[in-house]
Design an enzyme around this catalytic site. Structure first.
Site, PDB file in Angstrom:
ATOM      1  N   LEU A 163     -20.773  -2.038   1.786  1.00 25.46           N
ATOM      2  CA  LEU A 163     -21.479  -1.588   2.980  1.00 25.46           C
ATOM      3  C   LEU A 163     -20.326  -1.142   3.957  1.00 25.46           C
ATOM      4  O   LEU A 163     -19.413  -1.966   4.440  1.00 25.46           O
ATOM      5  CB  LEU A 163     -22.400  -2.226   3.949  1.00 25.46           C
ATOM      6  CG  LEU A 163     -23.732  -2.511   3.229  1.00 25.46           C
ATOM      7  CD1 LEU A 163     -24.535  -3.689   3.873  1.00 25.46           C
ATOM      8  CD2 LEU A 163     -24.636  -1.225   3.175  1.00 25.46           C
TER       9      LEU A 163
ATOM     10  N   SER B 213     -17.600   0.812   3.705  1.00 24.14           N
ATOM     11  CA  SER B 213     -16.260   0.845   3.148  1.00 24.14           C
ATOM     12  C   SER B 213     -15.625   2.510   3.197  1.00 24.14           C
ATOM     13  O   SER B 213     -16.867   3.363   3.473  1.00 24.14           O
ATOM     14  CB  SER B 213     -16.051   0.418   1.638  1.00 24.14           C
ATOM     15  OG  SER B 213     -17.017   1.095   0.894  1.00 24.14           O
TER      16      SER B 213
ATOM     17  N   VAL C 194     -21.472   5.503   1.399  1.00 28.25           N
ATOM     18  CA  VAL C 194     -22.756   6.536   1.904  1.00 28.25           C
ATOM     19  C   VAL C 194     -23.237   6.112   3.257  1.00 28.25           C
ATOM     20  O   VAL C 194     -23.667   7.017   4.102  1.00 28.25           O
ATOM     21  CB  VAL C 194     -23.826   6.227   0.810  1.00 28.25           C
ATOM     22  CG1 VAL C 194     -24.435   4.860   0.989  1.00 28.25           C
ATOM     23  CG2 VAL C 194     -24.714   7.298   0.944  1.00 28.25           C
TER      24      VAL C 194
ATOM     25  N   LYS D 192     -11.224   5.262  -6.382  1.00 24.60           N
ATOM     26  CA  LYS D 192     -12.485   4.726  -6.401  1.00 24.60           C
ATOM     27  C   LYS D 192     -13.647   5.845  -6.175  1.00 24.60           C
ATOM     28  O   LYS D 192     -14.595   5.456  -6.627  1.00 24.60           O
ATOM     29  CB  LYS D 192     -12.700   3.737  -5.538  1.00 24.60           C
ATOM     30  CG  LYS D 192     -12.816   4.066  -3.864  1.00 24.60           C
ATOM     31  CD  LYS D 192     -13.185   3.106  -3.112  1.00 24.60           C
ATOM     32  CE  LYS D 192     -13.603   3.538  -1.585  1.00 24.60           C
ATOM     33  NZ  LYS D 192     -13.891   2.612  -0.675  1.00 24.60           N
TER      34      LYS D 192
ATOM     35  N   ILE E  10      -9.778  -6.780  -8.399  1.00 20.67           N
ATOM     36  CA  ILE E  10     -11.161  -6.355  -7.905  1.00 20.67           C
ATOM     37  C   ILE E  10     -11.590  -5.370  -8.605  1.00 20.67           C
ATOM     38  O   ILE E  10     -10.943  -4.189  -8.825  1.00 20.67           O
ATOM     39  CB  ILE E  10     -10.852  -5.682  -6.346  1.00 20.67           C
ATOM     40  CG1 ILE E  10     -10.193  -6.836  -5.482  1.00 20.67           C
ATOM     41  CG2 ILE E  10     -12.077  -5.458  -5.936  1.00 20.67           C
ATOM     42  CD1 ILE E  10     -10.583  -8.029  -5.376  1.00 20.67           C
TER      43      ILE E  10
ATOM     44  N   ASP F  24       0.739  -1.174  -0.201  1.00 19.60           N
ATOM     45  CA  ASP F  24      -0.135  -0.123  -0.019  1.00 19.60           C
ATOM     46  C   ASP F  24       0.964   1.246  -0.046  1.00 19.60           C
ATOM     47  O   ASP F  24       1.995   1.132   0.502  1.00 19.60           O
ATOM     48  CB  ASP F  24      -1.005  -0.018   1.256  1.00 19.60           C
ATOM     49  CG  ASP F  24      -2.215   0.734   0.794  1.00 19.60           C
ATOM     50  OD1 ASP F  24      -1.989   2.023   0.839  1.00 19.60           O
ATOM     51  OD2 ASP F  24      -3.333   0.178   0.883  1.00 19.60           O
TER      52      ASP F  24
ATOM     53  N   LYS G 107     -19.718  -0.128 -11.875  1.00 20.66           N
ATOM     54  CA  LYS G 107     -19.482   1.089 -12.150  1.00 20.66           C
ATOM     55  C   LYS G 107     -18.428   0.917 -13.707  1.00 20.66           C
ATOM     56  O   LYS G 107     -18.659   1.746 -14.374  1.00 20.66           O
ATOM     57  CB  LYS G 107     -18.658   2.011 -11.535  1.00 20.66           C
ATOM     58  CG  LYS G 107     -19.818   2.414 -10.177  1.00 20.66           C
ATOM     59  CD  LYS G 107     -18.965   3.363  -9.391  1.00 20.66           C
ATOM     60  CE  LYS G 107     -19.729   3.802  -8.413  1.00 20.66           C
ATOM     61  NZ  LYS G 107     -20.160   2.657  -7.422  1.00 20.66           N
TER      62      LYS G 107
ATOM     63  N   THR H  73     -28.518  12.189  -3.409  1.00 17.56           N
ATOM     64  CA  THR H  73     -28.271  13.015  -4.675  1.00 17.56           C
ATOM     65  C   THR H  73     -29.630  13.051  -5.503  1.00 17.56           C
ATOM     66  O   THR H  73     -29.769  14.064  -6.343  1.00 17.56           O
ATOM     67  CB  THR H  73     -27.124  12.307  -5.398  1.00 17.56           C
ATOM     68  OG1 THR H  73     -27.534  11.051  -5.478  1.00 17.56           O
ATOM     69  CG2 THR H  73     -25.642  12.609  -4.632  1.00 17.56           C
TER      70      THR H  73
ATOM     71  N   GLU I 148       0.853   4.595   4.492  1.00 20.54           N
ATOM     72  CA  GLU I 148       1.221   4.027   5.716  1.00 20.54           C
ATOM     73  C   GLU I 148       0.306   3.864   6.890  1.00 20.54           C
ATOM     74  O   GLU I 148       0.277   2.872   7.458  1.00 20.54           O
ATOM     75  CB  GLU I 148       2.695   4.314   6.172  1.00 20.54           C
ATOM     76  CG  GLU I 148       2.473   5.567   6.862  1.00 20.54           C
ATOM     77  CD  GLU I 148       2.704   6.944   5.835  1.00 20.54           C
ATOM     78  OE1 GLU I 148       3.020   7.958   6.613  1.00 20.54           O
ATOM     79  OE2 GLU I 148       2.268   6.755   4.733  1.00 20.54           O
TER      80      GLU I 148
END
Length: 635
Positions: A445, A447, A451, A364, A402, A310, A406, A468, A313
């Site tokens: 959910l 993440s 939302v 993302k 992954i 990643d 979308k 929205t 850090e």
């Protein structure tokens, strides 16, 4: 604490002496023979010392008597029997005679006095715990579930007066329990009676205490709770209560995952173990929501090494500490690097030589990537290409991308870049010995940046909750559910597939917002306003999981499907990506989006006037689905 123990021991000294004296008094009808009174006075100090020592060995001075239960009562009975047996042995050995009936009466007295003193303390605490019902601001609580968990929750509330809550009623679907009392609280009805009971009992909070219930039942119970204005909480399920213990600390707010009613995923553990156990596994983006959960799931299967890559850090540091704490024997390695750095990625793959790569690193956030398309392309497209080419070069056995819903007929840059990633995977698979596959699913959910956390934060701040568009719908699944299915899909991979996860029924975001407000104990648009902000650039009214030309086929798992490859020309793609890289040098967002359209013809860049078209297309699609379902029923 020590003072309390000494006080208890001193009380027991008095009670033990009283037990012997009363036993003699009753045996002789109030006229104790002088010879027996003399024996009593001569040996009572030693007798008392023996019993106090035995009581200490049975830990009668270490129990928290405000929580005394049947277990403590059993300890008292056993301690009294053992103590009196030792006293009888002592009295026989020193030839100190008392009437034999005394040795039967004294244990009964001991149990009554010692037990009574302890349980009277609990009784006083019980009375004290009931006092909050007269206190201002005390919450009335309805317990759902008249089983062991519900009984324990009631006890916990009584033991913790500071919670300022009192159970007032229980509901349970077992009709034989209705009309009964559980720890003094009446069972007044079933789940269908929840709204009425909440009104009549002036309930402020509902606690669902059925850890063994399946997701479908929990979802139905929550639907009843939504009809009230009560804050709703729940105990975790049995699979979450690792130690099987129930406590107030484990009660949590009901979340949208409970409301969705998704059942626990059943995995083929042998298949997953076959390609992970004893293997080297690399997870990119391992500090993110999906990446970190993948690491947790992978660690269970005992890989030879788990490497987490990643660029950020802080998050990866958290998952590193968590995994070290939970899996002492895990061979864990953390690598700070960016997938954008081609040379660094190649050297990492060369050095680590992983057997399996899970690629979760990506930008993302749709609105942010819409404003920064160049960064989305660098990270998502060329970062993936760097990793793919390195894994191909060093003969990694399996590569799992992954992806996202979308990527299907994208209207935004982020989705388009993920579709290009899928094209890279499908096209290079024909050229490589590595098995390249992608796994595509919708919103997750909880993440980061999703939302649900946003809505919860807005509710906590008193609103408004921002939506929205009133017609926006999305597919949802939980983070563990998504990651488990990713691992399962990886086990099924032959190379080139796009695995599509069953996301269940789509959820209208407006309904989701209202549900979260109600489950927090508020009324939508009364206590917490809902504000319509308008679709953001690149945002769809609805998402799709499948391109029309991909088709779909079943797998051995009822929640995983396969879309057939529709792009396999790797050389053409590489040339197109070189052209895209050239366009990026001009830093012109309009030219970049045009270049993306050439690469992904299904990409329709967002326009303000496209909203009506989306709405019409969406309505048409729903009608087609309804007609298709009706025809199936007729057949």
């Amino acid at each position: 604490m020590k003072r309390r123990k000494y006080m208890l021991a001193l009380l027991d000294v008095v009670l033990i002496s009283l037990a012997y004296y009363l036993s003699l008094y009753l045996r002789f009808d109030g006229k104790i023979a002088p010879m027996y009174l003399k024996v009593f006075k001569s040996h009572i100090v030693i007798i008392t010392s023996i019993k106090i020592f035995i009581f200490y060995l049975f830990k009668l001075y270490k129990s928290l008597w405000r929580f005394a239960s049947i277990d403590e009562m059993i300890d008292i009975v056993l301690a009294s029997i053992v103590a009196n047996a030792v006293v009888i042995a002592y009295m026989t050995m020193v030839e100190a005679n008392l009437p034999r009936s005394i040795y039967f009466m004294v244990p009964i007295m001991d149990i009554a006095f010692i037990g009574g003193s302890r349980f009277s303390y609990r009784a006083l605490k019980r009375i004290e715990s009931d006092i909050p019902k007269w206190k201002e601001g005390c919450k009335n609580v309805l317990i759902v579930g008249a089983g062991a968990a519900g009984a324990m929750v009631i006890k916990e509330f009584r033991n913790y007066n500071r919670l300022n809550s009192r159970p007032v009623a229980i509901v349970d679907d077992d009709f034989t329990k209705i009309g009964q009392n559980i720890n003094g609280i009446p069972v007044l009805g079933t789940r269908d009676d929840i709204p009425d009971i909440c009104k009549t009992k002036d309930v402020d909070e509902i606690i669902i205490a059925i850890p063994s219930a399946n997701k479908k039942d929990i979802s139905e119970i929550i639907s009843e709770c939504k009809k009230t204005k009560c804050r709703t909480k729940t105990l975790p399920g049995i699979y979450e209560l690792i130690d099987g213990k129930v406590s107030i600390n484990k009660i949590r707010d009901v979340d949208i995952g409970d409301l969705l009613g998704r059942e626990e995923i059943h995995l083929d553990m042998d298949d997953i173990s076959g390609y992970i156990k004893g293997k080297k596994v690399l997870v990119t983006g391992g500090g993110g929501s999906i990446g970190s959960e993948l690491c947790r799931q992978i660690a269970r299967f005992e890989p030879e090494e788990l490497a987490i890559l990643d660029i950020y850090e802080n998050n990866v540091y958290d998952i590193q500490n968590e995994l070290k704490r939970r899996y002492k024997r895990l061979n864990l390695k953390v690598i700070i690097a960016s997938v954008r750095d081609k040379d660094r990625i190649e050297s990492i793959i060369d050095e680590e030589r992983p057997d399996v790569v899970f690629h979760a690193a990506a930008h993302k956030h749709v609105p942010l990537m819409e404003e920064n398309p160049e960064e989305a392309i660098k990270n998502n497209v060329f970062g993936t290409l760097n990793l793919v080419q390195a894994t191909d070069k060093y003969n990694v056995k399996k590569f799992v991308l992954i992806s996202t819903d979308k990527a299907v007929n994208p209207t935004n840059v982020m989705g388009t870049t993920k579709r290009i990633c899928e094209m890279i995977i499908q096209s290079i698979n024909k050229e490589s010995s590595t098995e390249f596959v992608a796994v595509r699913f919708g919103n997750v959910l909880g993440s980061n940046g999703s939302v649900i956390p946003l809505f919860k934060k807005q509710i906590a701040e008193g609103g408004p909750v921002t939506v929205t568009h009133p017609e926006v719908i999305r597919y949802f699944m939980t983070i563990p559910e998504a990651c488990q299915l990713v691992l399962q899909a990886g086990a099924m991979a032959d190379g080139g597939e796009i695995f599509i996860l069953d996301m269940g029924e789509p959820v209208k975001i407006m309904d989701l917002a209202k549900d979260l407000i109600r489950l927090s104990g508020f009324e939508p648009d009364v206590d917490i306003p809902i504000e319509i902000t308008g679709l953001r650039p690149g945002e769809k009214l609805y998402e799709e999981l499948l391109l029309d030309e991909e088709g779909i086929s079943d797998t051995g798992h009822n929640k995983i499907f396969i879309g057939k490859p529709i792009f396999t020309d790797y050389n053409y793609l590489i040339k197109s990506l070189e052209k895209l890289k050239y366009v990026m040098e001009y830093s012109d967002n309009i030219k970049l989006k045009k270049a993306l359209v050439e690469l992904v013809p299904t990409y329709e860049p967002y326009k303000e006037d496209s909203l009506e078209k989306q709405y019409v297309d969406h309505s048409k699609r729903l009608n087609e689905v309804a007609i298709s379902a009706e025809l199936s029923n007729l057949k």
